[in-house]
Write an enzyme that holds these catalytic residues in place. Sequence first.
Site, PDB file in Angstrom:
ATOM      1  N   GLU A  67       1.208   6.988 -10.378  1.00  0.00           N
ATOM      2  CA  GLU A  67       1.375   6.616  -8.969  1.00  0.00           C
ATOM      3  C   GLU A  67       2.819   6.256  -8.617  1.00  0.00           C
ATOM      4  O   GLU A  67       3.110   5.130  -8.203  1.00  0.00           O
ATOM      5  CB  GLU A  67       0.424   5.477  -8.607  1.00  0.00           C
ATOM      6  CG  GLU A  67      -1.017   5.907  -8.636  1.00  0.00           C
ATOM      7  CD  GLU A  67      -1.974   4.857  -8.061  1.00  0.00           C
ATOM      8  OE1 GLU A  67      -1.614   3.678  -7.975  1.00  0.00           O
ATOM      9  OE2 GLU A  67      -3.098   5.244  -7.698  1.00  0.00           O
ATOM     10  N   GLU A 109      -8.469   9.633 -10.268  1.00  0.00           N
ATOM     11  CA  GLU A 109      -9.059   8.298 -10.409  1.00  0.00           C
ATOM     12  C   GLU A 109     -10.043   8.068  -9.269  1.00  0.00           C
ATOM     13  O   GLU A 109      -9.803   8.509  -8.133  1.00  0.00           O
ATOM     14  CB  GLU A 109      -7.992   7.197 -10.293  1.00  0.00           C
ATOM     15  CG  GLU A 109      -7.012   7.107 -11.418  1.00  0.00           C
ATOM     16  CD  GLU A 109      -6.004   5.972 -11.195  1.00  0.00           C
ATOM     17  OE1 GLU A 109      -6.317   5.010 -10.449  1.00  0.00           O
ATOM     18  OE2 GLU A 109      -4.902   6.061 -11.740  1.00  0.00           O
ATOM     19  N   TRP A 166      -9.940  -4.961  -6.062  1.00  0.00           N
ATOM     20  CA  TRP A 166      -8.793  -5.350  -5.242  1.00  0.00           C
ATOM     21  C   TRP A 166      -9.023  -5.188  -3.742  1.00  0.00           C
ATOM     22  O   TRP A 166      -8.160  -5.535  -2.951  1.00  0.00           O
ATOM     23  CB  TRP A 166      -7.565  -4.535  -5.653  1.00  0.00           C
ATOM     24  CG  TRP A 166      -7.822  -3.062  -5.699  1.00  0.00           C
ATOM     25  CD1 TRP A 166      -8.175  -2.349  -6.815  1.00  0.00           C
ATOM     26  CD2 TRP A 166      -7.807  -2.129  -4.613  1.00  0.00           C
ATOM     27  NE1 TRP A 166      -8.375  -1.015  -6.492  1.00  0.00           N
ATOM     28  CE2 TRP A 166      -8.150  -0.851  -5.135  1.00  0.00           C
ATOM     29  CE3 TRP A 166      -7.542  -2.227  -3.243  1.00  0.00           C
ATOM     30  CZ2 TRP A 166      -8.240   0.294  -4.344  1.00  0.00           C
ATOM     31  CZ3 TRP A 166      -7.629  -1.083  -2.460  1.00  0.00           C
ATOM     32  CH2 TRP A 166      -7.967   0.152  -3.016  1.00  0.00           C
TER      33      TRP A 166
HETATM   34  C1  GLA Z   1      -4.447   2.586  -9.225  1.00  0.00           C
HETATM   35  C2  GLA Z   1      -3.800   2.734 -10.592  1.00  0.00           C
HETATM   36  C3  GLA Z   1      -4.680   2.337 -11.722  1.00  0.00           C
HETATM   37  C4  GLA Z   1      -5.525   1.131 -11.398  1.00  0.00           C
HETATM   38  C5  GLA Z   1      -6.301   1.398 -10.139  1.00  0.00           C
HETATM   39  C6  GLA Z   1      -7.232   0.267  -9.762  1.00  0.00           C
HETATM   40  O1  GLA Z   1      -4.952   3.719  -8.708  1.00  0.00           O
HETATM   41  O2  GLA Z   1      -3.308   4.023 -10.830  1.00  0.00           O
HETATM   42  O3  GLA Z   1      -3.880   2.071 -12.842  1.00  0.00           O
HETATM   43  O4  GLA Z   1      -4.713   0.023 -11.225  1.00  0.00           O
HETATM   44  O5  GLA Z   1      -5.404   1.597  -9.082  1.00  0.00           O
HETATM   45  O6  GLA Z   1      -8.016   0.608  -8.665  1.00  0.00           O
END
Ligand code: GLA
Length: 676
Positions: A158, A315, A323
Site C-alpha cells: 500500500e 486483501e 479499524w
Molecule cells: C491494509 C494493510 C494490511 C492490514 C489491513 C487491515 O490494507 O495492507 O497490512 O493492515 O489494512 O485492514
Amino acid sequence: MAQYPYIMKDMPVLLHGGDYNPEQWIREKDVIWKQDMEMAVEAGINTLSVGIFAWSMLEPKEGQYDFSWLDEVMEMLAKNGIKAVLATPSGARPPWMAEKYPEVLRVDEKGNRHLFGGRHNHCLTSPVYREKVRAINTLLAQRYKNHPALGLWHVSNEYGGECHCELCQQKFREWLKARYGTIDKLNDDWWNTFWAHRYTSFEEIHSPSPLGENTSHGLKLAWKRFTTQQFIDFYEWEIAPLKEITPDIPCTANLMHIYDGIDYFTFAKHLDVVSWDNYPFWTGDARDRDVVLLSAFKHDLMRGTGGQKPFMLMESSPSAPNWQPINRLRRPGVLMLQGLQAVAHGSDTVQYFQFRKSRGSSEKFHGAVISHDCSKENRIYKEVCDVGEALKTLAPVTGSGTENRIALIYDWENKWILEDAQFGRNEGGKGYTETVLSHYSALLQDHFGVDVIDENGDLSPYSMVCGPMTYMLRDGFAEKVEAFVQNGGVYVATYVSSWVNEEDLCFMGGFPGPLRKVFGLWDEETDALDDTQHNAFTWNGKTYKAKDFCALVHAEGAKVLSEYEENFYASYPALTENAYGEGTCYYIAARTDEDFLMDFYKTAAQKAGVVPNIPASENGVLTTKRIGENGTFLFVMNSLPEEKEAELPEGFELLSGKTIKGETKLSPYQVLVLKI
Ligand code: GLA
Ligand code: ZN
C-alpha cells in the site's frame, strides 16, 4: 471475446489466499505452521502472501541476513501446493535503520522529521533507503528465483503518503524543470503574477505547506503529479532486480481504490497485474446495497487502471476488521458475496487480510481465516472453506474479460484540481467522487456493464461515454470527445464540465470552452444550493429534483428536453440533447438524485444501442458479465439481507449445477453465476 493469460502461469484457476505472517509464530512453528497448512489446504487456499513487513526478521542487524525461516516457509508452501505471493519488505523498516540513518524517515509538510514507528513512512528519495531496498530485494530474488513456490512479487505494501525533506524538495524542483523548462513558463502556467508569486528561480520553490504556500492551485497540482511520479520511480527501483533475476514472475503493488494521493491510472501502467485491497463497511441492513455498489465501482475502477485485464483482490477481511468506526460481524453469506463480487467484476483472486490473526499488537482483533480459537468449527473458517469450494467450481471463469460498451470517466487529476478549486459549494467539497459514483450506481442498477477509464483512456471501443464533472480537460481530451461523438457515440456531460485546461487555466470565450459545439450550448453561470435548497425539472412526465449545482446554460443548437421550474432561472434548460456529427451529446445541467439518473441512462443507452445484462430485477440485485474462451458468465448478486427477484435469461448456474430461467428468487446476499 477477451481471454487473458493466467496471473500465475502454472495456476489456471482462481486464486484463493491471503496475507500470512508465519514469522510471528516462529517460536511455536512446530504446532502453528502445521495447523496453518492443514487448515489452508482444507479451505482450498492455493496462495499465501509472505514476507510483508518481515524486514526485521530478514535483516535483524545491518547487513546480517537470515533467510532460514523463509526458506522453511517457502518449502512448506511448495509441499502443500501453495504458491507464494512473495513480498519485498519495504512497507516497514527495522528500527536499526532509522536509528543509524535518519534520512530514511519522512519529513512532514510542516518540516518535522518523524521518529521511528508505524509503517509506510519512508522517504522515497533517500539514497540510503533505496540502497537498502535494492540490496534485500536482490537477495530475495537470487535466493528464490528457481523456487517452485514463487508465484508473484508483492512489491512493498500500500504505497502512500509523501515526504517533504530536502532531498525530496530537490527532486521536486528537478521534476518541475523537466516539465516546465523555464521558470517563466511555470510562472505563467501557475498564474503567479497573482499575489506577487513570480519566482525568479526553481530553487525558490517549496512543496505545499500550511506554513508556506498552500493556495496556488498550480503548485498543489504539480506536487500531486510529482508524488505519483515519485511512487512510479520508487516502484521501478524496487522491481529492477526482480525483473532482471526473475523476468517471468509478474510484479504487483497493492492499490487502495480511490486513495487520493496517487493517480492510479498513471501508476498502474507499471504493474504487470493490478491488485487492490477492499474493506467494505458492511452494515447488515438495507444500506448494504450501497456498500455493494461502492465496492462494485472500486472493482471496476481498479480493473480500469489495469486496462480492463483481470486483476487481483489482494486483501479483504474474512470477518469484521478492527479499524472501522463500527466493525459489524458479517452476516452469513456476506463473505461469499464479498469474494464472488470481486470475481464478477474481473478479479481472478479472492485473498484476505489476514490468514492467521496475530496474537498481539494492533491488529490482533482484525478478522482472519484462522482466529485465536484455531478451530475448524469457527463460523468464519467454515465460510472461507465454502468460498474455496465455489472458486474451484468457477475455475472456467479464470482469465475471462469484459466487453462493456459504456465507459465512465474518473480522473485523479480532475479530482485533485476540482476539489481544490474555490467556487460554488466549498463546504464538504465539490463531491466529484460521489458524483461519478452516483452515475455509476445508476448505470449498474440499470444492469449495464461499465468500464471506468480516465481522460487519457481510449474512447473508441465504447458506444456511450459518461463524463460527469470533467471540470479539467487534459490535453487531447476535447478532441477525443469530439471525434467520438462525430463518429456516432453518445456522450453524457454535466454541470461544471470543461472549465479549465490541464494547467488549471480557465477557458476564455465562454464555457464549455473547446466542447461548446459538441455540447451545443453556452454555460454562462452556475448556482450553488445548500443542502436545504433545491430546484425541479420535469422530463417524460416525471418531476425530478435539481440540487447542489445548477448550471445556467443557453442552448446553441442543442434541443432542450427539460427546463428548471423555479427561481429566476426557471425556463433555462435543465437537460439538453445535441446532435453532433453522427452522434449525440446529452447535457445534465444540475446534480440530481438516483431516480433521474436511472431513468435517464435507460434512454441514453437505448440511443447508444446498448442492451442491459438482464431485462429487470427488484432493487438491490446487481449484475455483471465476464466473457472468455469458456463462454459468457452472467453474475447475479443480491446485495441485501432479504430475498429478491430477478428476471434472468436461460443459463446453467454453476454453483448449484442447475439450469435456470425467467423469474428467479435470490436468497439474502446470494450470488448466481450463469453460463449463458
Ligand atoms: C491494509 C494493510 C494490511 C492490514 C489491513 C487491515 O490494507 O495492507 O497490512 O493492515 O489494512 O485492514
Ligand atoms: Zn524525503
